[in-house]
Design an enzyme around this catalytic site. Structure first.
Site, PDB file in Angstrom:
ATOM      1  N   ASP A  84       0.830  -1.227   0.000  1.00  0.00           N
ATOM      2  CA  ASP A  84       0.000   0.000   0.000  1.00  0.00           C
ATOM      3  C   ASP A  84       0.857   1.267   0.000  1.00  0.00           C
ATOM      4  O   ASP A  84       0.602   2.202  -0.764  1.00  0.00           O
ATOM      5  CB  ASP A  84      -1.067   0.004   1.111  1.00  0.00           C
ATOM      6  CG  ASP A  84      -0.570  -0.155   2.534  1.00  0.00           C
ATOM      7  OD1 ASP A  84       0.653  -0.359   2.738  1.00  0.00           O
ATOM      8  OD2 ASP A  84      -1.402  -0.071   3.466  1.00  0.00           O
ATOM      9  N   ASP A  99      -5.774  -0.242   5.800  1.00  0.00           N
ATOM     10  CA  ASP A  99      -6.641  -0.634   6.911  1.00  0.00           C
ATOM     11  C   ASP A  99      -7.800   0.343   7.095  1.00  0.00           C
ATOM     12  O   ASP A  99      -8.955  -0.047   7.254  1.00  0.00           O
ATOM     13  CB  ASP A  99      -5.829  -0.728   8.211  1.00  0.00           C
ATOM     14  CG  ASP A  99      -4.622  -1.641   8.055  1.00  0.00           C
ATOM     15  OD1 ASP A  99      -4.568  -2.399   7.072  1.00  0.00           O
ATOM     16  OD2 ASP A  99      -3.729  -1.584   8.916  1.00  0.00           O
TER      17      ASP A  99
HETATM   18  C1  GLA Z   1      -0.321  -2.813   8.351  1.00  0.00           C
HETATM   19  C2  GLA Z   1      -0.420  -1.373   7.846  1.00  0.00           C
HETATM   20  C3  GLA Z   1      -0.973  -1.342   6.424  1.00  0.00           C
HETATM   21  C4  GLA Z   1      -0.168  -2.265   5.498  1.00  0.00           C
HETATM   22  C5  GLA Z   1      -0.011  -3.645   6.135  1.00  0.00           C
HETATM   23  C6  GLA Z   1       0.918  -4.529   5.351  1.00  0.00           C
HETATM   24  O1  GLA Z   1      -1.589  -3.376   8.466  1.00  0.00           O
HETATM   25  O2  GLA Z   1      -1.280  -0.630   8.693  1.00  0.00           O
HETATM   26  O3  GLA Z   1      -0.976  -0.032   5.937  1.00  0.00           O
HETATM   27  O4  GLA Z   1       1.062  -1.697   5.170  1.00  0.00           O
HETATM   28  O5  GLA Z   1       0.477  -3.581   7.461  1.00  0.00           O
HETATM   29  O6  GLA Z   1       0.349  -4.886   4.138  1.00  0.00           O
END
Ligand code: GLA
Length: 384
Positions: free
Chosen positions: A36, A171
């Site tokens: 992301d 997320d």
């Molecule tokens: C965490 C971070 C997300 C993403 C994931 C890995 O959940 O909050 O932004 O980078 O790790 O994919």
């Protein structure tokens, strides 16, 4: 407390005012890890664990926040809101307030009750659920409605700028914009997305290794730095490459020798993961579950071997799952270094799968895992 009526009563008894109630879900990522913040692709689903936020106005210039999970109440003055994080659960709601202030809003006094059942520190985005639920509650009090993607960006900023975690957008985005019975393929460059229906006969079985995962500081941050260092090497030759989203495996073949061995491996994970994530969405949309499962297995290997974000417990959970009847695909989900695995399982086999996996893992690792049979749920919303 799952019952909103009980939550409403709890708020009313504590604050003598009826609350407006909002719910924001946690998430599980089917594929697309650490892509992301490289402006790549992710494919999460919102799940049926959530945070509830109940809000009612106050006239005494105070903000009172109560967490039912921690049985703790904290009071702040609207005229003197904290400007920095205190390494406390209130950082998340206060971070949201701080970003709303930076957007020009004046925060009025209010009472806020919080309760959630997203397992904490398990890589299922309890923090994002808390931020999004708070943001919906407070913006409703302000009389402002932000579109879901904008709300997600504000909550990500709360986490980046106030809490101090360098997370990407995934997320908060899925918590705000999830759709029932669907996974969401998100292009983290422009926040465009498509929904991929999860067939009715497929269960999301989430297996918690019980190894704590954290995004603030530590390995998450150092992996992100290695990814960005690899990108800088490629950008030195091809300035149009701004993020690894723009890079190819060929770039690594040409310029990988200029990277540290770790940066090279991290970049190979991110570049190949972007390709796998788009292919996985296409497989899900055309109903090709065996191809989806194959891509998830490949993603786990890449996450474990190239990105080195797995651990013995998660690798064990995945390899045990691979031998059980009904499995479509299994991999470590979320930020890594512990947390949960996601197992796509034929619905008819899900209960037996969950029981067998828990028993085998306990026997091998010596820890009893929590295994949840979940469904893709809708994004954050107001409860009536
Ligand atoms: C965490 C971070 C997300 C993403 C994931 C890995 O959940 O909050 O932004 O980078 O790790 O994919």
């Amino acid at each position: 407390m799952h019952d909103p009526a009980l939550f409403r009563t709890m708020h009313f008894e504590r604050f003598q005012a009826p609350p407006a109630i909002f719910a924001a879900p946690g998430r599980v990522n089917l594929i697309g890890e650490h892509t992301d913040y490289a402006e790549g692709f992710v494919m999460p689903a919102a799940i049926d664990f959530a945070t509830l936020a109940g809000i009612s106005p106050r006239t005494d210039g105070k903000i009172v926040i109560y967490s039912e999970n921690y049985s703790t109440e904290r009071t702040f003055e609207t005229s003197a809101l904290p400007a920095s994080a205190a390494h406390h659960w209130t950082d998340y709601p206060l971070g949201v307030l701080s970003i709303l202030v930076s957007e020009g809003h004046t925060i009025p006094g209010f009472s806020l009750s919080l309760w959630g059942d997203v397992p904490l520190g398990s890589g299922l985005s309890s923090s994002a659920a808390l931020e999004v639920a708070t943001a919906l509650a407070v913006t409703s009090l302000l009389g402002v409605t932000y579109p879901g993607p904008v709300l997600a960006r504000l909550c990500q900023r709360a986490e980046n700028e106030f809490v101090g975690a360098s997370c990407g957008i995934m997320d908060q985005f899925i918590s705000a914009n999830g759709a029932k019975d669907h996974a969401l393929l998100l292009d983290c460059r422009d926040l465009s997305f498509i929904l991929a229906p999860i067939p009715e006969n497929v269960a999301l079985v989430i297996a918690n290794t019980m190894v704590k995962h954290a995004v603030v500081g530590g390995e998450y941050t150092s992996r992100r730095a290695e990814v960005e260092a690899a990108c800088a090497v490629i950008a030195g030759h091809r300035p149009e490459v701004r993020f690894l989203r723009d890079a190819t495996v060929d770039d690594l073949e040409q310029w990988g020798h200029e990277m540290t061995p770790n940066s090279l491996k991290r970049a190979r994970h991110v570049i190949t993961e972007n390709l796998r994530t788009v292919a996985a969405a296409q497989a899900l949309i055309r109903g090709d579950l065996s191809e989806l499962g194959r891509l998830m297995a490949e993603a786990h290997l890449s996450y474990s071997q190239d990105f080195e974000a797995s651990c013995v417990e998660a690798d064990t959970m995945v390899s045990l799952a691979n031998n059980l009847p009904g499995l479509i695909g299994a991999r470590l989900t979320g930020g890594g270094f512990g947390g949960c695995t996601i197992n796509l399982v034929e619905q008819s086999q899900a209960a037996a799968f969950a029981a067998s996996l828990a028993g085998l893992y306990a026997a091998q690792i010596g820890i009893v895992p929590q295994v949840h049979i979940c469904h893709a749920s809708g994004g954050a919303h107001r409860l009536q």
